[in-house]
Write an enzyme that holds these catalytic residues in place. Structure first.
Site, PDB file in Angstrom:
ATOM      1  N   ASP A   1      -1.952   1.612   3.417  1.00  0.00           N
ATOM      2  CA  ASP A   1      -1.803   0.234   3.881  1.00  0.00           C
ATOM      3  C   ASP A   1      -0.405   0.018   4.433  1.00  0.00           C
ATOM      4  O   ASP A   1       0.584   0.082   3.695  1.00  0.00           O
ATOM      5  CB  ASP A   1      -2.054  -0.730   2.714  1.00  0.00           C
ATOM      6  CG  ASP A   1      -1.908  -2.192   3.119  1.00  0.00           C
ATOM      7  OD1 ASP A   1      -2.934  -2.809   3.457  1.00  0.00           O
ATOM      8  OD2 ASP A   1      -0.770  -2.704   3.120  1.00  0.00           O
TER       9      ASP A   1
ATOM     10  N   LYS B   1      -1.531  -4.446   9.913  1.00  0.00           N
ATOM     11  CA  LYS B   1      -1.635  -5.901   9.970  1.00  0.00           C
ATOM     12  C   LYS B   1      -0.843  -6.469  11.157  1.00  0.00           C
ATOM     13  O   LYS B   1       0.214  -5.940  11.528  1.00  0.00           O
ATOM     14  CB  LYS B   1      -1.090  -6.524   8.674  1.00  0.00           C
ATOM     15  CG  LYS B   1      -1.678  -5.930   7.412  1.00  0.00           C
ATOM     16  CD  LYS B   1      -1.100  -6.584   6.163  1.00  0.00           C
ATOM     17  CE  LYS B   1      -1.296  -5.700   4.956  1.00  0.00           C
ATOM     18  NZ  LYS B   1      -0.359  -4.564   4.920  1.00  0.00           N
TER      19      LYS B   1
ATOM     20  N   HIS C   1      -1.848 -10.927   9.120  1.00  0.00           N
ATOM     21  CA  HIS C   1      -0.975 -10.824   7.958  1.00  0.00           C
ATOM     22  C   HIS C   1      -0.827 -12.148   7.199  1.00  0.00           C
ATOM     23  O   HIS C   1      -0.822 -12.178   5.973  1.00  0.00           O
ATOM     24  CB  HIS C   1       0.395 -10.299   8.401  1.00  0.00           C
ATOM     25  CG  HIS C   1       1.121  -9.552   7.328  1.00  0.00           C
ATOM     26  ND1 HIS C   1       1.972  -8.501   7.600  1.00  0.00           N
ATOM     27  CD2 HIS C   1       1.125  -9.687   5.983  1.00  0.00           C
ATOM     28  CE1 HIS C   1       2.469  -8.032   6.460  1.00  0.00           C
ATOM     29  NE2 HIS C   1       1.968  -8.740   5.473  1.00  0.00           N
TER      30      HIS C   1
END
Length: 278
Positions: free
Chosen positions: A47, A77, A110
């Protein structure tokens, strides 16, 4: 090394490992080494985010790992400055180029940055990326119920994931309930809280001693048994390895009740209702 992490099935049928590796606050030159260690330790979900500034290092580690690309689940993101339909498409192109990948497994907005009031248009850009096969799943991060409700009302694709701050001091009961009702996976960022405070709570320490585990392993196991996706972050090789060793024991009802009692609705990060930076 093969992975021992079980998958969850997202609402579009895509499999996502329930435990992954986060690289928030990891400098780009350290990210390659940390992600490489994670992949060697059996992690198969990584991530990152545009604002972390480490997509390049993350991508280099994925490329050099020797693990087939289709076996690694990569999330990145869209930062707040990329809100808006056209800007979001350009921001995705920039992230993909830095990662050096042909596609991303999960792309998230995000923050909703409600003062901009652009998150619906931004999400429509993610739907375009999804329709074009450039991302395997789309979702959001730090979206409150009111933001999710608006997305679901105004767009056709229900977010696959909502990544939110979640740990024993901020258990997010209402958010998790809403997610479950709508088939949205709950993913926990800052799953171990901020700093050492949570891991020194007597109840956590006592459960750790009972099971012969570290406090961090107890908290991660709690997340998994709740059904959360979890992405602990570390740059310390021993901790990276320790954090994935949580699939060979189970917390009992008393353990879960003791941790449930720790909720204080206390954030360590920004409030999504008012955070509009970037």
């Amino acid at each position: 090394m093969s992975s021992k992490v079980p998958p969850i099935i997202l609402n579009n049928g895509v499999e996502m490992p329930q435990l992954g590796f986060g690289v928030w606050q990891v400098p780009d030159d350290e990210a390659q080494r940390a992600v490489a260690t994670a992949l060697e330790s059996g992690y198969r979900s990584i991530d990152t985010a545009a604002v972390y500034g480490n997509e390049e290092g993350t991508g280099r580690a994925v490329a050099a790992s020797g693990v087939p690309r289709e076996d690694i689940f990569v999330t990145t993101k869209l930062w707040n400055s990329g809100h808006g339909y056209d800007k979001a498409l350009r921001a995705f192109d920039a992230s993909l180029a830095k990662l050096g990948l042909d596609y991303v497994d999960l792309y998230l907005i995000h923050w909703p940055t409600p003062a901009r009031d652009l998150y619906v248009d931004t999400y429509k850009a993610l739907e375009k990326l999804y329709a074009d096969g450039r991302v395997r799943a789309i979702g959001v991060s730090n979206f409150e119920t009111e933001h999710l409700r608006r997305l679901i009302d105004e767009t056709p694709v229900v977010p696959a994931v909502d990544q939110i701050e979640l740990h024993p001091h901020l258990q997010q009961h209402a958010a998790r309930e809403y997610h479950a009702e709508h088939g949205i996976a709950t993913e926990a960022w800052s799953p171990l809280g901020s700093g050492k405070g949570l891991l020194e709570v007597p109840a956590i320490v006592a459960i750790a001693q009972k099971h012969g585990r570290s406090p961090a392993q107890i908290v991660l196991r709690w997340h998994l048994q709740l059904g959360n996706v979890v992405i602990p972050k570390s740059v310390t090789p021993s901790r990276i390895k320790e954090n994935i060793e949580v699939f060979d024991f189970t917390l009992d009802i008393e353990d879960l009740a003791a941790i449930s009692a720790l909720n204080e609705d206390r954030r360590t990060g920004p409030d999504p209702a008012t955070f509009n930076a970037g």
